[in-house]
Write a protein that holds these residues in place. Structure first.
Motif, PDB file in Angstrom:
ATOM      1  N   LEU A  20       0.857  -1.192   0.000  1.00 52.52           N
ATOM      2  CA  LEU A  20       0.000   0.000   0.000  1.00 52.52           C
ATOM      3  C   LEU A  20       0.886   1.232   0.000  1.00 52.52           C
ATOM      4  O   LEU A  20       1.775   1.369   0.842  1.00 52.52           O
ATOM      5  CB  LEU A  20      -0.893  -0.004   1.243  1.00 52.52           C
ATOM      6  N   LEU A  21       0.649   2.126  -0.974  1.00 58.64           N
ATOM      7  CA  LEU A  21       1.460   3.340  -1.100  1.00 58.64           C
ATOM      8  C   LEU A  21       0.604   4.589  -0.912  1.00 58.64           C
ATOM      9  O   LEU A  21      -0.541   4.637  -1.349  1.00 58.64           O
ATOM     10  CB  LEU A  21       2.103   3.420  -2.495  1.00 58.64           C
ATOM     11  N   ILE A  22       1.191   5.605  -0.291  1.00 60.29           N
ATOM     12  CA  ILE A  22       0.650   6.962  -0.359  1.00 60.29           C
ATOM     13  C   ILE A  22       1.062   7.523  -1.716  1.00 60.29           C
ATOM     14  O   ILE A  22       2.245   7.524  -2.057  1.00 60.29           O
ATOM     15  CB  ILE A  22       1.198   7.841   0.782  1.00 60.29           C
ATOM     16  N   HIS A  23       0.104   7.990  -2.485  1.00 64.41           N
ATOM     17  CA  HIS A  23       0.374   8.318  -3.887  1.00 64.41           C
ATOM     18  C   HIS A  23       1.240   9.562  -4.068  1.00 64.41           C
ATOM     19  O   HIS A  23       2.034   9.640  -5.010  1.00 64.41           O
ATOM     20  CB  HIS A  23      -0.946   8.515  -4.640  1.00 64.41           C
ATOM     21  N   SER A  24       1.115  10.537  -3.195  1.00 62.86           N
ATOM     22  CA  SER A  24       1.797  11.804  -3.434  1.00 62.86           C
ATOM     23  C   SER A  24       2.171  12.478  -2.120  1.00 62.86           C
ATOM     24  O   SER A  24       1.539  12.244  -1.081  1.00 62.86           O
ATOM     25  CB  SER A  24       0.892  12.743  -4.249  1.00 62.86           C
ATOM     26  N   SER A  25       3.200  13.294  -2.167  1.00 63.54           N
ATOM     27  CA  SER A  25       3.602  14.064  -0.991  1.00 63.54           C
ATOM     28  C   SER A  25       2.769  15.334  -0.840  1.00 63.54           C
ATOM     29  O   SER A  25       2.901  16.065   0.141  1.00 63.54           O
ATOM     30  CB  SER A  25       5.093  14.416  -1.079  1.00 63.54           C
ATOM     31  N   GLU A  56      -0.923   1.996  11.237  1.00 62.61           N
ATOM     32  CA  GLU A  56      -2.037   1.265  11.841  1.00 62.61           C
ATOM     33  C   GLU A  56      -2.520   0.155  10.905  1.00 62.61           C
ATOM     34  O   GLU A  56      -2.804  -0.974  11.351  1.00 62.61           O
ATOM     35  CB  GLU A  56      -3.177   2.233  12.166  1.00 62.61           C
ATOM     36  N   ILE A  57      -2.628   0.471   9.629  1.00 62.21           N
ATOM     37  CA  ILE A  57      -3.052  -0.529   8.641  1.00 62.21           C
ATOM     38  C   ILE A  57      -2.041  -1.674   8.582  1.00 62.21           C
ATOM     39  O   ILE A  57      -2.413  -2.856   8.556  1.00 62.21           O
ATOM     40  CB  ILE A  57      -3.210   0.134   7.257  1.00 62.21           C
ATOM     41  N   TYR A  58      -0.772  -1.339   8.580  1.00 65.41           N
ATOM     42  CA  TYR A  58       0.271  -2.367   8.521  1.00 65.41           C
ATOM     43  C   TYR A  58       0.202  -3.295   9.740  1.00 65.41           C
ATOM     44  O   TYR A  58       0.254  -4.527   9.609  1.00 65.41           O
ATOM     45  CB  TYR A  58       1.648  -1.708   8.438  1.00 65.41           C
ATOM     46  N   ARG A  59       0.058  -2.713  10.918  1.00 63.23           N
ATOM     47  CA  ARG A  59       0.024  -3.522  12.136  1.00 63.23           C
ATOM     48  C   ARG A  59      -1.232  -4.404  12.205  1.00 63.23           C
ATOM     49  O   ARG A  59      -1.231  -5.431  12.871  1.00 63.23           O
ATOM     50  CB  ARG A  59       0.114  -2.614  13.362  1.00 63.23           C
ATOM     51  N   SER A  60      -2.270  -3.992  11.499  1.00 62.68           N
ATOM     52  CA  SER A  60      -3.491  -4.805  11.469  1.00 62.68           C
ATOM     53  C   SER A  60      -3.342  -6.025  10.565  1.00 62.68           C
ATOM     54  O   SER A  60      -4.206  -6.905  10.561  1.00 62.68           O
ATOM     55  CB  SER A  60      -4.674  -3.959  10.989  1.00 62.68           C
ATOM     56  N   GLY A  61      -2.271  -6.054   9.771  1.00 55.04           N
ATOM     57  CA  GLY A  61      -2.037  -7.162   8.858  1.00 55.04           C
ATOM     58  C   GLY A  61      -2.751  -7.036   7.531  1.00 55.04           C
ATOM     59  O   GLY A  61      -2.667  -7.931   6.684  1.00 55.04           O
ATOM     60  N   ARG A  62      -3.444  -5.920   7.312  1.00 53.60           N
ATOM     61  CA  ARG A  62      -4.208  -5.765   6.077  1.00 53.60           C
ATOM     62  C   ARG A  62      -3.374  -5.193   4.935  1.00 53.60           C
ATOM     63  O   ARG A  62      -3.835  -5.134   3.798  1.00 53.60           O
ATOM     64  CB  ARG A  62      -5.440  -4.907   6.342  1.00 53.60           C
ATOM     65  N   ALA A  63      -2.154  -4.789   5.235  1.00 53.48           N
ATOM     66  CA  ALA A  63      -1.173  -4.434   4.208  1.00 53.48           C
ATOM     67  C   ALA A  63       0.137  -5.094   4.624  1.00 53.48           C
ATOM     68  O   ALA A  63       0.627  -4.868   5.724  1.00 53.48           O
ATOM     69  CB  ALA A  63      -0.999  -2.925   4.095  1.00 53.48           C
ATOM     70  N   LYS A  64       0.669  -5.937   3.746  1.00 54.03           N
ATOM     71  CA  LYS A  64       1.885  -6.663   4.080  1.00 54.03           C
ATOM     72  C   LYS A  64       3.117  -5.766   4.058  1.00 54.03           C
ATOM     73  O   LYS A  64       4.132  -6.067   4.684  1.00 54.03           O
ATOM     74  CB  LYS A  64       2.077  -7.834   3.114  1.00 54.03           C
ATOM     75  N   ILE A  66       4.085  -1.246   3.472  1.00 52.97           N
ATOM     76  CA  ILE A  66       3.587   0.109   3.227  1.00 52.97           C
ATOM     77  C   ILE A  66       4.719   0.977   2.704  1.00 52.97           C
ATOM     78  O   ILE A  66       5.897   0.772   3.034  1.00 52.97           O
ATOM     79  CB  ILE A  66       2.964   0.740   4.497  1.00 52.97           C
ATOM     80  N   GLY A  67       4.349   1.934   1.883  1.00 55.51           N
ATOM     81  CA  GLY A  67       5.374   2.795   1.316  1.00 55.51           C
ATOM     82  C   GLY A  67       4.792   4.114   0.855  1.00 55.51           C
ATOM     83  O   GLY A  67       3.627   4.442   1.135  1.00 55.51           O
ATOM     84  N   VAL A  68       5.605   4.858   0.127  1.00 58.04           N
ATOM     85  CA  VAL A  68       5.220   6.183  -0.349  1.00 58.04           C
ATOM     86  C   VAL A  68       5.543   6.308  -1.837  1.00 58.04           C
ATOM     87  O   VAL A  68       6.270   5.495  -2.398  1.00 58.04           O
ATOM     88  CB  VAL A  68       5.938   7.301   0.439  1.00 58.04           C
ATOM     89  N   SER A  69       4.996   7.336  -2.435  1.00 57.90           N
ATOM     90  CA  SER A  69       5.270   7.635  -3.831  1.00 57.90           C
ATOM     91  C   SER A  69       5.445   9.144  -3.974  1.00 57.90           C
ATOM     92  O   SER A  69       4.749   9.918  -3.324  1.00 57.90           O
ATOM     93  CB  SER A  69       4.112   7.142  -4.711  1.00 57.90           C
ATOM     94  N   LEU A  88       9.566   3.044   8.814  1.00 64.25           N
ATOM     95  CA  LEU A  88       9.961   3.730   7.594  1.00 64.25           C
ATOM     96  C   LEU A  88       9.246   3.092   6.396  1.00 64.25           C
ATOM     97  O   LEU A  88       8.868   1.915   6.452  1.00 64.25           O
ATOM     98  CB  LEU A  88      11.471   3.639   7.391  1.00 64.25           C
ATOM     99  N   PRO A  89       9.067   3.833   5.325  1.00 70.95           N
ATOM    100  CA  PRO A  89       8.481   3.228   4.128  1.00 70.95           C
ATOM    101  C   PRO A  89       9.336   2.058   3.634  1.00 70.95           C
ATOM    102  O   PRO A  89      10.574   2.130   3.656  1.00 70.95           O
ATOM    103  CB  PRO A  89       8.488   4.378   3.113  1.00 70.95           C
ATOM    104  N   ALA A  90       8.677   0.998   3.197  1.00 66.06           N
ATOM    105  CA  ALA A  90       9.396  -0.115   2.586  1.00 66.06           C
ATOM    106  C   ALA A  90       9.800   0.236   1.160  1.00 66.06           C
ATOM    107  O   ALA A  90      10.792  -0.289   0.633  1.00 66.06           O
ATOM    108  CB  ALA A  90       8.528  -1.366   2.587  1.00 66.06           C
ATOM    109  N   VAL A  91       9.034   1.138   0.536  1.00 69.05           N
ATOM    110  CA  VAL A  91       9.223   1.488  -0.874  1.00 69.05           C
ATOM    111  C   VAL A  91       9.031   2.988  -1.048  1.00 69.05           C
ATOM    112  O   VAL A  91       8.174   3.594  -0.393  1.00 69.05           O
ATOM    113  CB  VAL A  91       8.188   0.749  -1.764  1.00 69.05           C
ATOM    114  N   ASN A  92       9.831   3.577  -1.925  1.00 70.84           N
ATOM    115  CA  ASN A  92       9.567   4.933  -2.404  1.00 70.84           C
ATOM    116  C   ASN A  92       9.505   4.855  -3.929  1.00 70.84           C
ATOM    117  O   ASN A  92      10.492   4.520  -4.586  1.00 70.84           O
ATOM    118  CB  ASN A  92      10.654   5.915  -1.978  1.00 70.84           C
ATOM    119  N   GLN A  93       8.327   5.135  -4.480  1.00 72.61           N
ATOM    120  CA  GLN A  93       8.122   5.057  -5.925  1.00 72.61           C
ATOM    121  C   GLN A  93       8.159   6.467  -6.506  1.00 72.61           C
ATOM    122  O   GLN A  93       7.326   7.312  -6.168  1.00 72.61           O
ATOM    123  CB  GLN A  93       6.775   4.389  -6.235  1.00 72.61           C
ATOM    124  N   VAL A  94       9.131   6.722  -7.367  1.00 66.74           N
ATOM    125  CA  VAL A  94       9.298   8.052  -7.947  1.00 66.74           C
ATOM    126  C   VAL A  94       9.667   7.927  -9.423  1.00 66.74           C
ATOM    127  O   VAL A  94      10.048   6.855  -9.894  1.00 66.74           O
ATOM    128  CB  VAL A  94      10.400   8.861  -7.217  1.00 66.74           C
TER     129      VAL A  94
END
Length: 222
Positions: A20-25, A56-64, A66-69, A88-94
């Protein structure tokens, strides 16, 4: 953020997502989150509130994972500096491609063990030159240096551009709806580019318009 995620799970008919990514800063649509008011002078508090929800979503197990974009180093540093946040984000997509490669951001993500993921690694050849009226009226696929390296290895320009990013430890997301192009992209894995090849592609001069970017610059997000 939490409500939108619940809706996304419902739309996808699943109980979890792998990433699961946050799409934008920056945020551009109305939000009910008090940390995300309309027309802010800075998006910092909204970014932190969103990331708190992501944890919170990550700790619930519903996103394996989490990251940002579209985050630059100072946006990620906000997460590092915020006592309420622990992940920290697992991924940064840019955007990362031959005309626009933020090497300092790549180094920052490496330092913090954040997977660096490139979108538009081929400069969206059907879109970039037209959208931004690049003077050369061509994309990176037709750059002479790329064509020379492709000829040397018996590869296509697309395979060279994807391999160029891959050799730097960048995970690439080429976009295609063409099954032949999708199969062609997989040919990036059976050859290597030497230092001379890498330097030749890196030396390509980007179009003067928009700094060679296809998309908007995340550096504009305060």
């Amino acid at each position: 953020t939490l409500r939108n995620f619940e809706q996304a799970l419902s739309d996808l008919n699943t109980t979890y997502v792998d990433l699961l990514l946050i799409h934008s800063s920056c945020y551009y649509t109305p939000s009910s989150d008090p940390a995300c008011p309309p027309n802010p002078t800075t998006h910092r508090e909204c970014r932190l509130s969103q990331w708190l929800a992501m944890e919170e979503i990550y700790r619930s197990g519903r996103a394996k994972a989490i990251g940002v974009s579209n985050y630059v180093a100072r946006h990620i540093q906000e997460i590092l500096d915020e006592p309420r946040l622990t992940l920290l984000p697992a991924v940064n997509q840019v955007e990362f491609q031959v005309y626009c490669h933020d090497d300092a951001l790549l180094d920052f993500c490496r330092k913090h063990n954040i997977t660096f993921n490139s979108y538009a690694p081929l400069t969206t050849p059907d879109f970039g030159p037209v959208k931004h009226h690049w003077p050369l009226k061509r994309g990176a696929l037709d750059e002479p240096a790329v064509l020379d390296v492709a000829k040397k290895h018996g590869k296509t320009s697309a395979q060279v551009l994807l391999r160029w990013a891959w050799e730097q430890g960048v995970v690439v997301n080429p976009r295609s709806m063409n099954s032949l192009h999708i199969a062609e992209n997989l040919g990036m894995f059976d050859f290597e580019m030497d230092a001379k090849d890498m330097a030749a592609v890196r030396a390509i001069v980007p179009p003067a318009v928009n700094g060679g970017r296809v998309c908007s610059s995340p550096y504009n997000c305060t």
